[in-house]
Write a protein that holds these residues in place. Structure first.
Motif, PDB file in Angstrom:
ATOM      1  N   ALA A  85      -5.236  19.324  43.206  1.00  0.00           N
ATOM      2  CA  ALA A  85      -5.365  17.880  43.069  1.00  0.00           C
ATOM      3  C   ALA A  85      -4.891  17.120  44.296  1.00  0.00           C
ATOM      4  N   HIS A  86      -3.896  17.655  45.018  1.00  0.00           N
ATOM      5  CA  HIS A  86      -3.439  16.980  46.232  1.00  0.00           C
ATOM      6  C   HIS A  86      -4.541  16.979  47.298  1.00  0.00           C
ATOM      7  N   LEU A  87      -5.236  18.087  47.444  1.00  0.00           N
ATOM      8  CA  LEU A  87      -6.350  18.151  48.382  1.00  0.00           C
ATOM      9  C   LEU A  87      -7.519  17.294  47.902  1.00  0.00           C
ATOM     10  N   TYR A  88      -7.763  17.298  46.590  1.00  0.00           N
ATOM     11  CA  TYR A  88      -8.934  16.616  46.052  1.00  0.00           C
ATOM     12  C   TYR A  88      -8.769  15.097  45.984  1.00  0.00           C
ATOM     13  N   GLY A  89      -7.542  14.609  46.193  1.00  0.00           N
ATOM     14  CA  GLY A  89      -7.336  13.171  46.271  1.00  0.00           C
ATOM     15  C   GLY A  89      -7.021  12.496  44.960  1.00  0.00           C
ATOM     16  N   PHE A  90      -6.721  13.281  43.902  1.00  0.00           N
ATOM     17  CA  PHE A  90      -6.400  12.630  42.634  1.00  0.00           C
ATOM     18  C   PHE A  90      -5.189  13.274  41.955  1.00  0.00           C
ATOM     19  N   ALA A  91      -4.168  13.548  42.755  1.00  0.00           N
ATOM     20  CA  ALA A  91      -2.929  14.098  42.188  1.00  0.00           C
ATOM     21  C   ALA A  91      -2.210  13.059  41.343  1.00  0.00           C
ATOM     22  N   ARG A 151     -10.292  14.663  28.491  1.00  0.00           N
ATOM     23  CA  ARG A 151      -9.373  14.398  29.598  1.00  0.00           C
ATOM     24  C   ARG A 151     -10.121  13.974  30.863  1.00  0.00           C
ATOM     25  N   ILE A 152      -9.408  13.277  31.726  1.00  0.00           N
ATOM     26  CA  ILE A 152      -9.989  12.811  32.980  1.00  0.00           C
ATOM     27  C   ILE A 152     -10.156  13.962  33.969  1.00  0.00           C
ATOM     28  N   LYS A 153      -9.188  14.883  34.006  1.00  0.00           N
ATOM     29  CA  LYS A 153      -9.164  15.914  35.049  1.00  0.00           C
ATOM     30  C   LYS A 153     -10.437  16.753  35.126  1.00  0.00           C
ATOM     31  N   PRO A 154     -10.906  17.368  34.028  1.00  0.00           N
ATOM     32  CA  PRO A 154     -12.127  18.172  34.164  1.00  0.00           C
ATOM     33  C   PRO A 154     -13.348  17.341  34.561  1.00  0.00           C
ATOM     34  N   LEU A 155     -13.382  16.082  34.155  1.00  0.00           N
ATOM     35  CA  LEU A 155     -14.498  15.223  34.540  1.00  0.00           C
ATOM     36  C   LEU A 155     -14.477  14.973  36.049  1.00  0.00           C
ATOM     37  N   LEU A 156     -13.294  14.720  36.591  1.00  0.00           N
ATOM     38  CA  LEU A 156     -13.183  14.537  38.039  1.00  0.00           C
ATOM     39  C   LEU A 156     -13.554  15.826  38.779  1.00  0.00           C
ATOM     40  N   TYR A 157     -13.191  16.975  38.223  1.00  0.00           N
ATOM     41  CA  TYR A 157     -13.563  18.242  38.847  1.00  0.00           C
ATOM     42  C   TYR A 157     -15.085  18.401  38.887  1.00  0.00           C
ATOM     43  N   VAL A 158     -15.765  17.974  37.829  1.00  0.00           N
ATOM     44  CA  VAL A 158     -17.228  18.043  37.799  1.00  0.00           C
ATOM     45  C   VAL A 158     -17.820  17.317  38.995  1.00  0.00           C
ATOM     46  N   TYR A 159     -17.405  16.068  39.169  1.00  0.00           N
ATOM     47  CA  TYR A 159     -17.979  15.262  40.246  1.00  0.00           C
ATOM     48  C   TYR A 159     -17.491  15.728  41.612  1.00  0.00           C
ATOM     49  N   ARG A 160     -16.247  16.166  41.688  1.00  0.00           N
ATOM     50  CA  ARG A 160     -15.719  16.638  42.971  1.00  0.00           C
ATOM     51  C   ARG A 160     -16.535  17.805  43.503  1.00  0.00           C
ATOM     52  N   VAL A 161     -16.796  18.808  42.657  1.00  0.00           N
ATOM     53  CA  VAL A 161     -17.505  19.993  43.154  1.00  0.00           C
ATOM     54  C   VAL A 161     -18.972  19.684  43.448  1.00  0.00           C
ATOM     55  N   LEU A 162     -19.584  18.831  42.655  1.00  0.00           N
ATOM     56  CA  LEU A 162     -20.984  18.486  42.919  1.00  0.00           C
ATOM     57  C   LEU A 162     -21.128  17.723  44.232  1.00  0.00           C
ATOM     58  N   ILE A 181     -10.475   7.952  39.362  1.00  0.00           N
ATOM     59  CA  ILE A 181      -9.446   8.433  40.282  1.00  0.00           C
ATOM     60  C   ILE A 181      -8.169   7.617  40.120  1.00  0.00           C
ATOM     61  N   ALA A 182      -8.311   6.305  40.020  1.00  0.00           N
ATOM     62  CA  ALA A 182      -7.137   5.438  39.855  1.00  0.00           C
ATOM     63  C   ALA A 182      -6.399   5.765  38.558  1.00  0.00           C
ATOM     64  N   GLN A 183      -7.148   5.989  37.474  1.00  0.00           N
ATOM     65  CA  GLN A 183      -6.525   6.342  36.195  1.00  0.00           C
ATOM     66  C   GLN A 183      -5.741   7.649  36.319  1.00  0.00           C
ATOM     67  N   LYS A 184      -6.344   8.644  36.972  1.00  0.00           N
ATOM     68  CA  LYS A 184      -5.689   9.959  37.104  1.00  0.00           C
ATOM     69  C   LYS A 184      -4.432   9.858  37.958  1.00  0.00           C
ATOM     70  N   ARG A 185      -4.499   9.148  39.056  1.00  0.00           N
ATOM     71  CA  ARG A 185      -3.348   9.027  39.954  1.00  0.00           C
ATOM     72  C   ARG A 185      -2.172   8.311  39.292  1.00  0.00           C
ATOM     73  N   GLU A 186      -2.483   7.376  38.409  1.00  0.00           N
ATOM     74  CA  GLU A 186      -1.440   6.555  37.803  1.00  0.00           C
ATOM     75  C   GLU A 186      -0.914   7.140  36.503  1.00  0.00           C
ATOM     76  N   SER A 187      -1.533   8.210  36.021  1.00  0.00           N
ATOM     77  CA  SER A 187      -1.147   8.777  34.733  1.00  0.00           C
ATOM     78  C   SER A 187      -0.616  10.197  34.930  1.00  0.00           C
ATOM     79  N   THR A 188      -0.931  11.099  33.988  1.00  0.00           N
ATOM     80  CA  THR A 188      -0.428  12.468  34.035  1.00  0.00           C
ATOM     81  C   THR A 188      -1.583  13.451  34.152  1.00  0.00           C
ATOM     82  N   GLU A 189      -1.248  14.715  34.396  1.00  0.00           N
ATOM     83  CA  GLU A 189      -2.259  15.759  34.504  1.00  0.00           C
ATOM     84  C   GLU A 189      -3.125  15.851  33.248  1.00  0.00           C
ATOM     85  N   LYS A 190      -2.535  15.563  32.094  1.00  0.00           N
ATOM     86  CA  LYS A 190      -3.269  15.689  30.835  1.00  0.00           C
ATOM     87  C   LYS A 190      -3.760  14.342  30.314  1.00  0.00           C
TER      88      LYS A 190
END
Length: 263
Positions: free
Chosen positions: A25-31, A145-156, A188-197
């Motif tokens: 997540a640190h590399l992907y920009g949404f830790a 959850r937000i995380k797997p959705l962000l992973y979908v778009y990140r890899v695509l 991304i803003a939601q993920k950065r301001e919240s938690t991993e889950k």
């Protein structure tokens, strides 16, 4: 503080490293504030162990919480890492080219040049497969959850960018500066301001599915039209670097710890 902790952990490992970087997540920009630190890299087993009778420690793994730092460290011996580079493996490319460098060497810089000859249009299969897996995970979860959705778009988006430019870009913020998808900035803003889950609130699942399908097709099309080669051309250069690096492990290995760069 984190830089020092990570540097101390790296220094305590039993083998010299060719490089060590941050992924995840640190590399992907949404830790998130509670995201763990995904440390990745390549170590160099000494000749004595490679030619000896005992099993090789081709992969080093540490998963633990140390002084309030959640760590996930995985590094591969250079032979295994180079073999992965010769396959359609996007993970190792992202680790190699990560700008979040914890430890570097002259051989690291040489490897980044050589690895350009490992990139083929068939790396699209890695990103398509990862996107399918993450979409299935997102779609079946309740709550979602937000995380797997962000992973979908990140890899695509990483895959599309790679097919069109031949360059690795794993940071979703940087990617979206080009693709300009408004819903991504909000996620991304939601993920950065919240938690991993953290979970989605009022999720527009129909929109997310439409966008997933559109970008999936765009990646397939980009792969078909890509000017990238069919097969890697870097095997000989990788072999040469492998031999030189292995034989040099008995000597003083030139490496330098440098600070993390923060977005």
């Amino acid at each position: 503080m984190r830089d020092r902790q990570l540097s101390n952990i790296i220094a305590a490992q039993p083998y010299p490293f060719l490089f060590v970087t941050l992924s995840g997540a640190h590399l992907y920009g949404f830790a998130s504030p509670d995201s763990d630190y995904d440390v990745r890299g390549s170590h160099i087993l000494p000749v004595q162990e490679v030619v000896g009778l005992y099993p090789l420690k081709e992969t080093l793994e540490i998963a633990e919480i140390r002084d309030d730092l959640e760590l996930d460290l995985v590094t591969h011996d250079i032979k295994k890492f180079f073999e992965l580079l010769l396959k359609k493996n996007g993970y190792v490319l992202e680790q190699l080219y990560s700008p979040l460098i914890l430890l570097t060497t002259p051989a690291h810089e040489e490897l980044k040049e050589i690895a350009k000859g490992c990139i083929t249009r068939h790396h699209s299969h890695h990103y398509l497969g990862f996107a399918r897996t993450q979409w299935k995970l997102f779609a079946k979860e309740r709550p979602q959850r937000i995380k797997p959705l962000l992973y979908v778009y990140r890899v695509l988006l990483t895959g599309i960018h790679l097919m069109k430019t031949g360059q690795i870009e794993a940071n979703l913020v940087n990617l979206n500066a080009y693709f300009q998808l408004s819903y991504l900035s909000e996620l991304i803003a939601q993920k950065r301001e919240s938690t991993e889950k953290s979970v989605l609130v009022d999720a527009n699942v129909a929109l997310y599915q439409t966008e997933y399908e559109r970008l999936y097709c765009e990646l397939e099309e980009a792969s078909q039209k890509s000017d990238l080669p069919e097969t890697p051309s870097a095997k000989e250069a990788l072999n040469d670097l492998l031999v030189r690096s292995r034989l040099n492990t008995g000597n003083e290995f030139d490496s330098s710890l440098i600070h993390l760069s923060h977005e």
